[in-house]
Design a protein around this motif. Structure first.
Motif, short mmCIF file in Angstrom:
data_model
loop_
_atom_site.label_atom_id
_atom_site.label_comp_id
_atom_site.label_asym_id
_atom_site.label_seq_id
_atom_site.Cartn_x
_atom_site.Cartn_y
_atom_site.Cartn_z
N GLU A 125 -12.24 -20.40 -6.59
CA GLU A 125 -11.04 -21.18 -6.26
C GLU A 125 -11.29 -22.06 -5.04
N LEU A 126 -11.93 -21.50 -4.04
CA LEU A 126 -12.18 -22.26 -2.82
C LEU A 126 -13.13 -23.43 -3.07
N LEU A 127 -14.24 -23.15 -3.75
CA LEU A 127 -15.29 -24.15 -3.89
C LEU A 127 -14.92 -25.26 -4.86
N THR A 128 -13.95 -25.02 -5.75
CA THR A 128 -13.54 -26.07 -6.69
C THR A 128 -12.27 -26.78 -6.24
N THR A 129 -11.73 -26.42 -5.09
CA THR A 129 -10.48 -27.02 -4.61
C THR A 129 -10.49 -28.55 -4.60
N PRO A 130 -11.53 -29.20 -4.08
CA PRO A 130 -11.49 -30.67 -4.01
C PRO A 130 -11.45 -31.35 -5.38
N TYR A 131 -11.86 -30.63 -6.42
CA TYR A 131 -11.98 -31.24 -7.74
C TYR A 131 -10.88 -30.80 -8.70
N ASP A 132 -10.02 -29.91 -8.24
CA ASP A 132 -8.94 -29.39 -9.08
C ASP A 132 -7.62 -30.02 -8.64
N ARG A 133 -7.12 -30.94 -9.41
CA ARG A 133 -5.91 -31.69 -9.03
C ARG A 133 -4.65 -31.12 -9.67
N GLN A 134 -4.76 -29.99 -10.36
CA GLN A 134 -3.61 -29.41 -11.04
C GLN A 134 -3.16 -28.09 -10.43
N ASN A 135 -4.10 -27.32 -9.93
CA ASN A 135 -3.77 -25.98 -9.45
C ASN A 135 -3.92 -25.88 -7.93
N GLY A 136 -3.11 -25.05 -7.35
CA GLY A 136 -3.24 -24.74 -5.93
C GLY A 136 -3.51 -23.26 -5.78
N TRP A 137 -3.47 -22.77 -4.56
CA TRP A 137 -3.65 -21.34 -4.36
C TRP A 137 -2.96 -20.90 -3.08
N ILE A 138 -2.66 -19.62 -3.01
CA ILE A 138 -2.14 -19.00 -1.80
C ILE A 138 -3.11 -17.88 -1.43
N LEU A 139 -3.83 -18.07 -0.35
CA LEU A 139 -4.81 -17.09 0.09
C LEU A 139 -4.32 -16.37 1.34
N CYS A 140 -4.62 -15.10 1.40
CA CYS A 140 -4.30 -14.29 2.59
C CYS A 140 -5.62 -13.76 3.14
N VAL A 141 -5.86 -14.00 4.42
CA VAL A 141 -7.11 -13.58 5.04
C VAL A 141 -6.80 -12.71 6.26
N CYS A 142 -7.40 -11.52 6.28
CA CYS A 142 -7.25 -10.62 7.43
C CYS A 142 -8.62 -10.42 8.08
N LYS A 143 -8.66 -10.54 9.40
CA LYS A 143 -9.91 -10.33 10.12
C LYS A 143 -9.89 -8.96 10.76
N ILE A 144 -10.82 -8.10 10.32
CA ILE A 144 -10.89 -6.72 10.82
C ILE A 144 -12.32 -6.46 11.27
N ASP A 145 -12.49 -6.11 12.52
CA ASP A 145 -13.81 -5.84 13.09
C ASP A 145 -14.80 -6.97 12.81
N GLY A 146 -14.30 -8.19 12.90
CA GLY A 146 -15.16 -9.36 12.76
C GLY A 146 -15.43 -9.79 11.33
N ILE A 147 -14.86 -9.10 10.35
CA ILE A 147 -15.08 -9.44 8.93
C ILE A 147 -13.78 -9.98 8.34
N LEU A 148 -13.88 -11.08 7.59
CA LEU A 148 -12.73 -11.68 6.93
C LEU A 148 -12.55 -11.06 5.55
#
Length: 257
Positions: A125-148
């Motif tokens: 989903e992330l890497l195709t974002t610039p080329y996908d003009r129809q779909n979006g996404w909602i991402l949730c990222v938590c950083k724990i002990d330096g890891i996403l």
């Protein structure tokens, strides 16, 4: 929004020219573990710390290409055991985190190298974002002990598409699962083919790879493995099964991949 926080224009990811240039290095994925999932009830799946769901590819003839398979992909559609998408969306990173909890030694060996934990689909989903003009996404990222740790939620576009799904859409989806059943069982095993297709079950590999300077631990579903390449280590022996319309031109061929 905090004062001074950067505001990114909606079009910032649509300017494809900014991504011109060579693709950053991506190391060969290394399998560090695996697990299986099965049906617990009508909504939930059960984690198993083994490879019980991994099935062999059963070839239908010599050579890598076989044409004119005589199979009925409609068989059993009325008893399909479907793990619906709205329930899959609520699983987030649950099973990947269960693998980490079951394998602290393997995880801690890799911990200094890991910057992100996610599913393979989120990377897509992330890497195709610039080329996908129809779909979006909602991402949730938590950083724990330096890891996403990255997961996602269903957005309005995905919800609308799911709720407006037609019988034809469901048929095409079912054909993919039925094809998988055919290709992982002996061709004369009619008893097995009459069993309901159950898409709750799946085999998941846990992989580590590096995208330029970012170490990524990610889970990915695999359809089966090829026993004829038994000398190859995972993930090289895994096989992805796909169904598609009859390909008649180069554009259809590109979309298939």
């Amino acid at each position: 929004m905090a004062l001074g926080a950067p505001i990114f224009p909606r079009s910032s990811m649509r300017d494809i020219q900014q991504f011109d240039g060579g693709f950053p290095s991506f190391s060969q994925p290394q399998e560090v573990g695996c697990f299986s999932l099965s049906r617990r009830d009508d909504q939930r799946r059960q984690y198993h710390d083994d490879a019980r769901a991994l099935k062999p590819l059963v070839r239908r003839g010599p050579g890598p290409v076989v044409t004119h398979l005589n199979i009925n992909l409609d068989q059993g559609m009325d008893v399909f055991i479907d793990h619906k998408q709205e329930y899959k969306m609520t699983e987030h990173l649950e099973f990947l985190l269960q693998w980490i909890a079951h394998h602290p030694t393997e995880f801690n060996k890799l911990r200094p190298k890991i910057q992100m934990v996610c599913w393979r689909g989120k990377l897509h989903e992330l890497l195709t974002t610039p080329y996908d003009r129809q779909n979006g996404w909602i991402l949730c990222v938590c950083k724990i002990d330096g890891i996403l740790y990255m997961s996602s939620f269903e957005n309005r576009n995905h919800e609308s598409r799911r709720l407006s799904e037609t019988k034809k859409d469901r048929t095409f989806m079912y054909w993919g699962f039925k094809f998988e059943q055919y290709m992982t069982n002996q061709p004369d095993d009619e008893k097995e083919f009459k069993k309901p297709v159950d898409n709750f079950e799946s085999f998941q590999t846990v992989l580590f790879s590096r995208l330029k300077n970012t170490g990524i631990l990610y889970g990915a579903e695999m359809d089966c493995y090829d026993p004829e390449v038994g000398t190859e280590k995972a993930p090289d022996r895994y096989v992805e099964l796909k169904t598609a319309r009859n390909i008649e031109n180069n554009r259809q061929y590109q979309n298939f991949w």
